[in-house]
Design an enzyme around this catalytic site. Sequence first.
Site, PDB file in Angstrom:
ATOM      1  N   THR A   1      -4.691   5.813   7.225  1.00  0.00           N
ATOM      2  CA  THR A   1      -5.613   4.808   6.689  1.00  0.00           C
ATOM      3  C   THR A   1      -5.144   3.408   7.062  1.00  0.00           C
ATOM      4  O   THR A   1      -5.493   2.434   6.404  1.00  0.00           O
ATOM      5  CB  THR A   1      -5.722   4.927   5.151  1.00  0.00           C
ATOM      6  OG1 THR A   1      -4.403   4.854   4.572  1.00  0.00           O
ATOM      7  CG2 THR A   1      -6.376   6.223   4.737  1.00  0.00           C
ATOM      8  N   SER A   2      -4.381   3.303   8.140  1.00  0.00           N
ATOM      9  CA  SER A   2      -3.804   2.017   8.523  1.00  0.00           C
ATOM     10  C   SER A   2      -4.457   1.447   9.781  1.00  0.00           C
ATOM     11  O   SER A   2      -5.409   0.674   9.697  1.00  0.00           O
ATOM     12  CB  SER A   2      -2.296   2.152   8.704  1.00  0.00           C
ATOM     13  OG  SER A   2      -1.702   0.892   8.893  1.00  0.00           O
ATOM     14  N   ARG A   3      -3.990   1.844  10.953  1.00  0.00           N
ATOM     15  CA  ARG A   3      -4.559   1.383  12.214  1.00  0.00           C
ATOM     16  C   ARG A   3      -4.647   2.565  13.180  1.00  0.00           C
ATOM     17  O   ARG A   3      -3.732   3.376  13.290  1.00  0.00           O
ATOM     18  CB  ARG A   3      -3.716   0.258  12.832  1.00  0.00           C
ATOM     19  CG  ARG A   3      -3.862  -1.078  12.130  1.00  0.00           C
ATOM     20  CD  ARG A   3      -5.249  -1.653  12.325  1.00  0.00           C
ATOM     21  NE  ARG A   3      -5.424  -2.957  11.675  1.00  0.00           N
ATOM     22  CZ  ARG A   3      -5.910  -3.129  10.460  1.00  0.00           C
ATOM     23  NH1 ARG A   3      -6.248  -2.074   9.731  1.00  0.00           N
ATOM     24  NH2 ARG A   3      -6.060  -4.345   9.954  1.00  0.00           N
TER      25      ARG A   3
ATOM     26  N   ASP B   1      -9.111   7.556   8.640  1.00  0.00           N
ATOM     27  CA  ASP B   1     -10.051   6.499   8.258  1.00  0.00           C
ATOM     28  C   ASP B   1     -10.124   5.451   9.356  1.00  0.00           C
ATOM     29  O   ASP B   1     -10.935   4.529   9.283  1.00  0.00           O
ATOM     30  CB  ASP B   1      -9.611   5.846   6.939  1.00  0.00           C
ATOM     31  CG  ASP B   1     -10.636   4.840   6.419  1.00  0.00           C
ATOM     32  OD1 ASP B   1     -11.812   5.235   6.241  1.00  0.00           O
ATOM     33  OD2 ASP B   1     -10.260   3.669   6.199  1.00  0.00           O
TER      34      ASP B   1
ATOM     35  N   ILE C   1       0.829  -1.202   0.000  1.00  0.00           N
ATOM     36  CA  ILE C   1       0.000   0.000   0.000  1.00  0.00           C
ATOM     37  C   ILE C   1       0.864   1.253   0.000  1.00  0.00           C
ATOM     38  O   ILE C   1       0.635   2.190  -0.779  1.00  0.00           O
ATOM     39  CB  ILE C   1      -0.954   0.004   1.204  1.00  0.00           C
ATOM     40  CG1 ILE C   1      -1.944  -1.158   1.098  1.00  0.00           C
ATOM     41  CG2 ILE C   1      -1.706   1.334   1.307  1.00  0.00           C
ATOM     42  CD1 ILE C   1      -2.788  -1.374   2.345  1.00  0.00           C
TER      43      ILE C   1
ATOM     44  N   HIS D   1     -13.422   3.678   8.439  1.00  0.00           N
ATOM     45  CA  HIS D   1     -12.613   2.524   8.026  1.00  0.00           C
ATOM     46  C   HIS D   1     -13.078   1.981   6.671  1.00  0.00           C
ATOM     47  O   HIS D   1     -13.329   0.790   6.513  1.00  0.00           O
ATOM     48  CB  HIS D   1     -12.688   1.418   9.089  1.00  0.00           C
ATOM     49  CG  HIS D   1     -11.479   0.526   9.090  1.00  0.00           C
ATOM     50  ND1 HIS D   1     -10.863   0.130  10.246  1.00  0.00           N
ATOM     51  CD2 HIS D   1     -10.765  -0.034   8.080  1.00  0.00           C
ATOM     52  CE1 HIS D   1      -9.835  -0.658   9.949  1.00  0.00           C
ATOM     53  NE2 HIS D   1      -9.755  -0.763   8.635  1.00  0.00           N
ATOM     54  N   GLN D   2     -13.183   2.878   5.696  1.00  0.00           N
ATOM     55  CA  GLN D   2     -13.703   2.494   4.391  1.00  0.00           C
ATOM     56  C   GLN D   2     -12.674   2.577   3.275  1.00  0.00           C
ATOM     57  O   GLN D   2     -13.005   2.397   2.098  1.00  0.00           O
ATOM     58  CB  GLN D   2     -14.905   3.368   4.014  1.00  0.00           C
ATOM     59  CG  GLN D   2     -14.561   4.826   3.711  1.00  0.00           C
ATOM     60  CD  GLN D   2     -15.764   5.632   3.277  1.00  0.00           C
ATOM     61  OE1 GLN D   2     -16.623   5.957   4.103  1.00  0.00           O
ATOM     62  NE2 GLN D   2     -15.829   5.974   2.003  1.00  0.00           N
ATOM     63  N   ALA D   3     -11.409   2.831   3.614  1.00  0.00           N
ATOM     64  CA  ALA D   3     -10.396   2.979   2.574  1.00  0.00           C
ATOM     65  C   ALA D   3     -10.265   1.724   1.716  1.00  0.00           C
ATOM     66  O   ALA D   3      -9.953   1.800   0.532  1.00  0.00           O
ATOM     67  CB  ALA D   3      -9.045   3.338   3.194  1.00  0.00           C
ATOM     68  N   PHE D   4     -10.517   0.581   2.291  1.00  0.00           N
ATOM     69  CA  PHE D   4     -10.409  -0.687   1.560  1.00  0.00           C
ATOM     70  C   PHE D   4     -11.622  -0.975   0.684  1.00  0.00           C
ATOM     71  O   PHE D   4     -11.586  -1.875  -0.155  1.00  0.00           O
ATOM     72  CB  PHE D   4     -10.280  -1.840   2.558  1.00  0.00           C
ATOM     73  CG  PHE D   4     -11.589  -2.232   3.194  1.00  0.00           C
ATOM     74  CD1 PHE D   4     -12.301  -3.340   2.743  1.00  0.00           C
ATOM     75  CD2 PHE D   4     -12.142  -1.490   4.230  1.00  0.00           C
ATOM     76  CE1 PHE D   4     -13.522  -3.700   3.312  1.00  0.00           C
ATOM     77  CE2 PHE D   4     -13.352  -1.830   4.803  1.00  0.00           C
ATOM     78  CZ  PHE D   4     -14.050  -2.941   4.341  1.00  0.00           C
TER      79      PHE D   4
ATOM     80  N   GLU E   1     -12.160   2.604  17.668  1.00  0.00           N
ATOM     81  CA  GLU E   1     -13.209   2.528  16.651  1.00  0.00           C
ATOM     82  C   GLU E   1     -14.138   1.328  16.778  1.00  0.00           C
ATOM     83  O   GLU E   1     -15.237   1.337  16.234  1.00  0.00           O
ATOM     84  CB  GLU E   1     -12.585   2.502  15.251  1.00  0.00           C
ATOM     85  CG  GLU E   1     -11.863   1.210  14.907  1.00  0.00           C
ATOM     86  CD  GLU E   1     -11.322   1.230  13.477  1.00  0.00           C
ATOM     87  OE1 GLU E   1     -11.696   0.337  12.712  1.00  0.00           O
ATOM     88  OE2 GLU E   1     -10.532   2.122  13.138  1.00  0.00           O
TER      89      GLU E   1
END
Length: 328
Positions: free
Chosen positions: A229-231, A255, A155, A292-295, A260
């Site tokens: 956008t990771s953790r 993200d 990534i 958490h929608q980057a994926f 969360e």
Amino acid sequence: MKTISFFDTKPYDKVYFDAYKAKYHIDIIYHETKLNKGSAILAKNSQGVCAFVNDTLDRETLETLCESGIEIVAMRCAGYNNVDLKFAKGKIHIVRVPAYSPHAVAEATMGMLLTLNRKFHRAYNRTREYNFSINGLNGFDLYGKTIGVVGTGQIGRIFIKICKGFGMNILAYDPYPAQDADFQYVDFNELCEKSDIISLHCPLTKESHYIINQKSIEKMKQGVYIINTSRGALIDSDDLLENIKSGKIGGAALDVYEEESDFFFEDLSNTIVHDDVLSRLISMPNVLVTSHQAFFTNEAIENIAKTTLGNFQEFFDVGTLTNEVCYK
């Protein structure tokens, strides 16, 4: 035909898993509840368990699964920091989806940076109310800016390629640098000192936990932008909030969030969110928070379904596990 218990189910999960489960000789019992020590008993009479990023696979949960005869847990995500691997080793197999669509996350990261910088989200809300003023919506050119990329796995490296397309200067940090890199590696302190924007693409480990904290923020440029956008636990949220309030951090796009699991992927629009840090972050005009929608692309969800079902098929039919992270 083997039966698996599928936790934290969302409607889009069913679409893709139902489309392919017969091909892999898998039957699925869907549970909307998250997997934890209280819900783990629901897996009884199944041969395997499918879990997600915000499920809790601690010692007590894994003990219950083992007592129910479960021998394999398939994470339908790349990360597994929510699994007690120390306890799992020798007792239960843990597998994952190592790569579902690195392009999806990298592209979303750039989308978040552009949105935060150029304030497209605020402009969208204005024009829906017929307010066509552009006062306060100015951003800055990405061209020529220095972006620090923390983590250069798939990534991170795809994101670097995207940044190069914008004419940005690249600095990278990774404790395990790529040998064939066509970008500059620096230590983390130098990255903090020289970057206009910092984007996180590393896994959550003991070493990376709270890698963004008061100490590292103090080394950063005034007005730095931070993208994650990771953790969530890569960032100390309290320190982030205080430095956004002070102006040290010019903007943040998140993200993920360290707490969360109680909020993301759920509709809480009719409830009061009892997390003051998250509530204050969301309320700030220079903070962009997504759930958490980057994926979340069609290609990624399809790949997740196929790889997860393939992991189960390997275990039940072949006895090998290509994507194992914890050996029984």
